[in-house]
Design an enzyme around this catalytic site. Structure first.
Site, PDB file in Angstrom:
ATOM      1  N   LYS A 151       2.662  10.137   8.332  1.00 19.23           N
ATOM      2  CA  LYS A 151       1.984   9.683   9.539  1.00 19.23           C
ATOM      3  C   LYS A 151       2.560  10.286  10.829  1.00 19.23           C
ATOM      4  CE  LYS A 151      -0.100   5.403   7.767  1.00 19.23           C
ATOM      5  NZ  LYS A 151      -1.513   5.591   8.014  1.00 19.23           N
ATOM      6  N   ASP A 179       9.351   2.682   1.559  1.00 13.99           N
ATOM      7  CA  ASP A 179       8.188   3.414   2.048  1.00 13.99           C
ATOM      8  C   ASP A 179       8.071   3.131   3.547  1.00 13.99           C
ATOM      9  OD1 ASP A 179       5.663   4.191   2.872  1.00 13.99           O
ATOM     10  OD2 ASP A 179       4.648   3.510   1.053  1.00 13.99           O
ATOM     11  N   PHE A 205       0.865  -1.182   0.000  1.00 15.09           N
ATOM     12  CA  PHE A 205       0.000   0.000   0.000  1.00 15.09           C
ATOM     13  C   PHE A 205       0.898   1.226   0.000  1.00 15.09           C
ATOM     14  CE2 PHE A 205      -2.467   3.470   1.701  1.00 15.09           C
ATOM     15  CZ  PHE A 205      -3.641   3.367   0.969  1.00 15.09           C
TER      16      PHE A 205
HETATM   17  C1  LIG Z   1       3.076   2.332   3.871  1.00 16.69           C
HETATM   18  C2  LIG Z   1       2.160   3.436   3.512  1.00 16.69           C
HETATM   19  N1  LIG Z   1       2.475   4.254   2.500  1.00 16.69           N
HETATM   20  C3  LIG Z   1       1.696   5.291   2.150  1.00 16.69           C
HETATM   21  C4  LIG Z   1       0.519   5.543   2.817  1.00 16.69           C
HETATM   22  C5  LIG Z   1      -0.335   6.697   2.406  1.00 16.69           C
HETATM   23  O1  LIG Z   1      -0.235   7.709   3.349  1.00 16.69           O
HETATM   24  P1  LIG Z   1      -1.312   8.905   3.379  1.00 16.69           P
HETATM   25  O2  LIG Z   1      -2.613   8.289   3.782  1.00 16.69           O
HETATM   26  O3  LIG Z   1      -0.755   9.862   4.383  1.00 16.69           O
HETATM   27  O4  LIG Z   1      -1.356   9.465   2.009  1.00 16.69           O
HETATM   28  C6  LIG Z   1       0.148   4.713   3.881  1.00 16.69           C
HETATM   29  C7  LIG Z   1      -1.119   4.938   4.599  1.00 16.69           C
HETATM   30  O5  LIG Z   1      -1.636   4.089   5.267  1.00 16.69           O
HETATM   31  C8  LIG Z   1       0.980   3.640   4.234  1.00 16.69           C
HETATM   32  O6  LIG Z   1       0.675   2.813   5.243  1.00 16.69           O
END
Ligand SMILES: Cc1ncc(COP(=O)(O)O)c(C=O)c1O
Length: 393
Positions: free
Chosen positions: A249, A220, A135
Site C-alpha cells: 500500500k 501483516d 484480510f
Molecule cells: C492487511 C492487508 N493485507 C493484505 C492486503 C492485500 O493487499 P493487496 O491488495 O495490495 O494485494 C490488504 C489490502 O487491503 C490488507 O489490508
C-alpha cells in the site's frame, strides 16, 4: 459520466464493484473528477496515498527515475532497491527485505518463508494460523489465510494448511498452535475486518507463544504500516516485535510495491532461486519507496497523523454521543472506524454526492483513512457532510 460507466461495464471484469466516479487528478487531500468537481479524500486510495496526492518529493523521485531507468528485472543489482531495504532495516526490527508488487504477494512471500523455515528446522509443520475477521489478500494462499468467508465463496477448495481462530483470543491461539504449525499471521489492527484493535496483552502474548512453540510471528502491516497509525509501523505501539512483517500500500504512495521483512534467521531460508518476481523491487517502485520513507522520517507527517487523528477521533466521538445509531468509534492514528448498528453504504454515497470520499467496510463500519497530512480544517469540512449522511439513514 454515463459514458465511462457504460464502457467500464462493457470492457472490464465486473470485479471489484466500482462507484460511478472517475477521479483524474489529486493534490494533497483533494481529488478532482472528470467533470472538474472537487472532493475531499478520506480514503487515500485505501490507505495508500498516505503522503497525499502528487506529493512533490515522490513525484520528483519517480520523474527522475523514469527518465533514467524503469526496470532491469530481478537478475541484476538495483540501486534504489538496496537503499530502500537499508532504510527499512535501519528503521525496523528486520535484518533483510524481499520486494514484490502488492500486499498479497508480500504475504505469499511470508507464507512460503514460513513453510521453508519450519522444514529446515526439521519441524515439518506447514500450517499457518490466522484470525477470524482478517484480510490478507486475494491470491489463493492469502485468501485461504483470510478469515472472512464472504471472500472464499466460489473458490473452494482453498489451499490446505490454513486455520483461523478468534482475533484477540490468546487461549484460542494457544490451543490452535500444534506441531503442524509453521507460523501465526495477524494484522496488528484488523483493518478490512472493521478496524478491530487487540487488547494490550494480545500481540506481546502472541510473540511469547510463538517463541515458546518455535513458530514464526508474521505481522501483516500492509494497511497499518507506513505511518497510518502515527508511527512508521504499528508494531512498536503494541509492544511487540514480529519475526516477519509484510508491507505494501503506502510504501510507494501509489506506485505498486510490496515488501516482506524478516529477521536474519527467517530470511536465511530464502536462498537463491527459492522465490522471485519480475517486477518486484524495480527501479521505479523502490525509488518511490525511498522518497516515501525519507519524507515520513523528515517531515511532520507522523506527528500530524497523531495530532489530527486524535482530533478526528474526538469529533467522531462527539457525533457518537448524539447519534444512537453509532455503536463505537475505534482505531489508531488515521485508521479510524465508526461502527453503525445498520448498513453504512448509503452514507458513503451521500458523502460522495456532497464532495467527500469515505469508505465502508464489513457493511457497517465507516472507515476514515485520510492522507496523513490532513488538517483539522479539512476534518471540520468532513463533519457536517458526515452528519447529514448519518441523518439520511
Ligand atoms: C492487511 C492487508 N493485507 C493484505 C492486503 C492485500 O493487499 P493487496 O491488495 O495490495 O494485494 C490488504 C489490502 O487491503 C490488507 O489490508
Amino acid at each position: 459520466m454515463e459514458d465511462f460507466v457504460e464502457k467500464a461495464r462493457r470492457y472490464l471484469f465486473a470485479t471489484p464493484g466500482r462507484q460511478p466516479l472517475m477521479l483524474v487528478r489529486g493534490q494533497g487531500c483533494r481529488v478532482w473528477d472528470s467533470t472538474g468537481r472537487e472532493y475531499l479524500d478520506f480514503v487515500s486510495g485505501l490507505a495508500t496515498t498516505n503522503l497525499g496526492h502528487a506529493h512533490p518529493a515522490v513525484t520528483a523521485a519517480i520523474q527522475e527515475q523514469a527518465a533514467k531507468m524503469l526496470h532491469t528485472s530481478c537478475l541484476y543489482q538495483i540501486e534504489p532497491q538496496i537503499e530502500l531495504a537499508r532504510l527499512l532495516v535501519e528503521n525496523s526490527f528486520a535484518d533483510k527485505v524481499f520486494f514484490c508488487n502488492s500486499g498479497a504477494e508480500a504475504n505469499e512471500t511470508a507464507l512460503k518463508l514460513a513453510r521453508k523455515y519450519a522444514k529446515e528446522r526439521g519441524q515439518g509443520g506447514f500450517e499457518v494460523i490466522s484470525c477470524l475477521g482478517s484480510f490478507h489478500g486475494r491470491t489463493l494462499a492469502t485468501l485461504s489465510a483470510t478469515g472472512q468467508e464472504k471472500f472464499h465463496a466460489g473458490f473452494h477448495p482453498l489451499v490446505p494448511g490454513f486455520r483461523q481462530v478468534p482475533f484477540n483470543d490468546l487461549p484460542a491461539m494457544a490451543r490452535a498452535i500444534s506441531p503442524q504449525t509453521s507460523a501465526v499471521l495477524v494484522e496488528p489492527i484488523q483493518a478490512e475486518g472493521g478496524v478491530n484493535l487487540p487488547g494490550p496483552d494480545y500481540l506481546p502474548g502472541l510473540r511469547r507463544l510463538c517463541d515458546e512453540r518455535g513458530v514464526l510471528l508474521i505481522l501483516d502491516e500492509v494497511q497499518t504500516g507506513m505511518g497510518r497509525t502515527g508511527e512508521l509501523f504499528a508494531y512498536p505501539g503494541f509492544g511487540v516485535e514480529p519475526h516477519v512483517m509484510t508491507l505494501a500500500k503506502a510504501l510507494g504512495n501509489g506506485v505498486p510495491i510490496g515488501a516482506c521483512l524478516a529477521v536474519d534467521a527467517a530470511a536465511a531460508v530464502m536462498t537463491p532461486s527459492t522465490h522471485a518476481s519480475t517486477f518486484g523491487g524495480n527501479h521505479l517502485a523502490t525509488r518511490a519507496g525511498v522518497a516515501v520513507i525519507q519524507t515520513l522520517l523528515s517531515s511532520d507527517a507522523l506527528a500530524n497523523c497523531r495530532r489530527v487523528g486524535a482530533y478526528l477521533r474526538e469529533r467522531l466521538q462527539e457525533l457518537a454521543r448524539r447519534f444512537a445509531l453509532i455503536k463505537e468509534i475505534r482505531g489508531k492514528g488515521l485508521l479510524l472506524g465508526m461502527e453503525l448498528d445498520r448498513e453504512g453504504l448509503k452514507v458513503v454515497d451521500f458523502c460522495r454526492e456532497h464532495g467527500v470520499l469515505i469508505n465502508c467496510t464489513t457493511g457497517k463500519v465507516l472507515r476514515f483513512l485520510p492522507p496523513l497530512i490532513v488538517t483539522e480544517k479539512e476534518v471540520d469540512q468532513l463533519l457536517p457532510v458526515l452528519e447529514q449522511g448519518l441523518r439520511s439513514l
